[in-house]
Scaffold this motif. Structure first.
Motif, PDB file in Angstrom:
ATOM      1  N   LEU A  49      95.430  55.686  47.292  1.00 58.79           N
ATOM      2  CA  LEU A  49      95.714  57.063  47.690  1.00 58.79           C
ATOM      3  C   LEU A  49      94.501  57.699  48.344  1.00 58.79           C
ATOM      4  O   LEU A  49      93.362  57.400  47.981  1.00 58.79           O
ATOM      5  N   LYS A  50      94.781  58.572  49.297  1.00 61.94           N
ATOM      6  CA  LYS A  50      93.741  59.409  49.896  1.00 61.94           C
ATOM      7  C   LYS A  50      94.019  60.843  49.499  1.00 61.94           C
ATOM      8  O   LYS A  50      95.174  61.292  49.512  1.00 61.94           O
ATOM      9  N   ALA A  51      92.953  61.567  49.172  1.00 63.90           N
ATOM     10  CA  ALA A  51      93.059  62.985  48.842  1.00 63.90           C
ATOM     11  C   ALA A  51      92.105  63.755  49.746  1.00 63.90           C
ATOM     12  O   ALA A  51      91.110  63.200  50.218  1.00 63.90           O
ATOM     13  N   ASP A  52      92.415  65.040  49.975  1.00 65.79           N
ATOM     14  CA  ASP A  52      91.609  65.779  50.960  1.00 65.79           C
ATOM     15  C   ASP A  52      91.219  67.170  50.451  1.00 65.79           C
ATOM     16  O   ASP A  52      91.516  67.545  49.321  1.00 65.79           O
ATOM     17  N   ASP A  53      90.570  67.941  51.308  1.00 65.02           N
ATOM     18  CA  ASP A  53      90.134  69.290  50.945  1.00 65.02           C
ATOM     19  C   ASP A  53      91.289  70.283  50.927  1.00 65.02           C
ATOM     20  O   ASP A  53      91.127  71.425  50.493  1.00 65.02           O
ATOM     21  N   LEU A  75      91.221  55.373  44.846  1.00 63.24           N
ATOM     22  CA  LEU A  75      91.277  56.756  45.347  1.00 63.24           C
ATOM     23  C   LEU A  75      90.128  56.985  46.321  1.00 63.24           C
ATOM     24  O   LEU A  75      88.975  56.664  45.999  1.00 63.24           O
ATOM     25  N   ALA A  76      90.444  57.522  47.484  1.00 66.08           N
ATOM     26  CA  ALA A  76      89.425  57.927  48.454  1.00 66.08           C
ATOM     27  C   ALA A  76      89.571  59.419  48.702  1.00 66.08           C
ATOM     28  O   ALA A  76      90.660  59.881  49.054  1.00 66.08           O
ATOM     29  N   HIS A  77      88.515  60.166  48.481  1.00 65.46           N
ATOM     30  CA  HIS A  77      88.501  61.605  48.799  1.00 65.46           C
ATOM     31  C   HIS A  77      87.941  61.722  50.215  1.00 65.46           C
ATOM     32  O   HIS A  77      86.750  61.525  50.437  1.00 65.46           O
ATOM     33  N   ILE A  78      88.834  62.035  51.157  1.00 60.58           N
ATOM     34  CA  ILE A  78      88.424  62.025  52.561  1.00 60.58           C
ATOM     35  C   ILE A  78      87.982  63.418  53.033  1.00 60.58           C
ATOM     36  O   ILE A  78      87.713  63.620  54.217  1.00 60.58           O
ATOM     37  N   GLU A 133      83.693  60.441  48.598  1.00 61.51           N
ATOM     38  CA  GLU A 133      83.527  59.433  47.546  1.00 61.51           C
ATOM     39  C   GLU A 133      84.821  58.625  47.348  1.00 61.51           C
ATOM     40  O   GLU A 133      85.905  59.071  47.725  1.00 61.51           O
ATOM     41  N   THR A 134      84.666  57.466  46.750  1.00 62.67           N
ATOM     42  CA  THR A 134      85.813  56.644  46.368  1.00 62.67           C
ATOM     43  C   THR A 134      85.645  56.217  44.917  1.00 62.67           C
ATOM     44  O   THR A 134      84.520  56.175  44.403  1.00 62.67           O
ATOM     45  N   THR A 135      86.760  55.914  44.290  1.00 69.07           N
ATOM     46  CA  THR A 135      86.701  55.393  42.925  1.00 69.07           C
ATOM     47  C   THR A 135      87.912  54.510  42.680  1.00 69.07           C
ATOM     48  O   THR A 135      88.910  54.593  43.402  1.00 69.07           O
TER      49      THR A 135
END
Ligand code: CO
Length: 170
Positions: A49-53, A75-78, A133-135
């Motif tokens: 999954l990618k998450a954003d602002d 998880l990648a916070h893009i 960041e990614t986790t």
């Protein structure tokens, strides 16, 4: 008659052998070979999954195979905002438990990754990350049953109303 109209239509094999350049022929044949060998039906054992602002995940439904020994969550916070203002995680619970767990997560705070400690309703959870960041985390596939109703969500306070989706087990 029907015979002459058939002969005017080039056979697909002839198209591939004679009219398609060699490198492209490989691209056309490879998917057919995978299909024949069954490799295209390989188990999907990861949830990425990618998450954003904008407080959104890029997917509303993820699908995993029931035969997975281990399932990996990536998880990648893009976005760019830090964890303390726009932190995201991924939590998996049954659909029944999701709202109560999300609310309990607020009490745990950022230091507790917004997840209640040692809560048996939590099937899996990542840490909270900020922009860029990614986790990842893993959990046993046996925790998900075919036909069960499961959700993924971000348990940061207020996020779970928008940041949630279904986990389908096939
Ligand atoms: Co979030």
């Amino acid at each position: 008659g029907p015979r002459s109209s058939r002969s005017r239509t080039p056979a697909p094999e002839r198209l591939i052998r004679n009219e398609v350049p060699t490198p492209m022929r490989t691209y056309l044949l490879l998917p057919l070979m995978l299909l024949a060998s069954g490799a295209i039906h390989a188990e999907n054992c990861s949830i990425s999954l990618k998450a954003d602002d904008a407080m959104k995940f890029d997917q509303r439904t993820v699908t995993v195979d029931h035969a997975c020994k281990t399932i990996t969550i990536n998880l990648a916070h893009i976005g760019r905002l830090p964890a303390k203002s726009m932190g995201h995680n991924v939590v998996v619970t049954s659909s029944d438990a999701f709202q109560a767990v999300a609310q309990a997560g607020a009490t745990a705070g950022l230091a507790g990754n917004y997840v209640p400690a040692n809560d048996p309703r939590v099937i899996a959870s990542t840490k909270v990350i900020g922009g860029g960041e990614t986790t990842s985390t893993t959990f046993a596939g046996s925790l998900l049953k075919v036909g069960g109703a499961y959700m993924f969500f971000c348990s940061a306070p207020g996020h779970w109303t928008l940041m949630r989706g279904s986990v389908v087990v096939k």
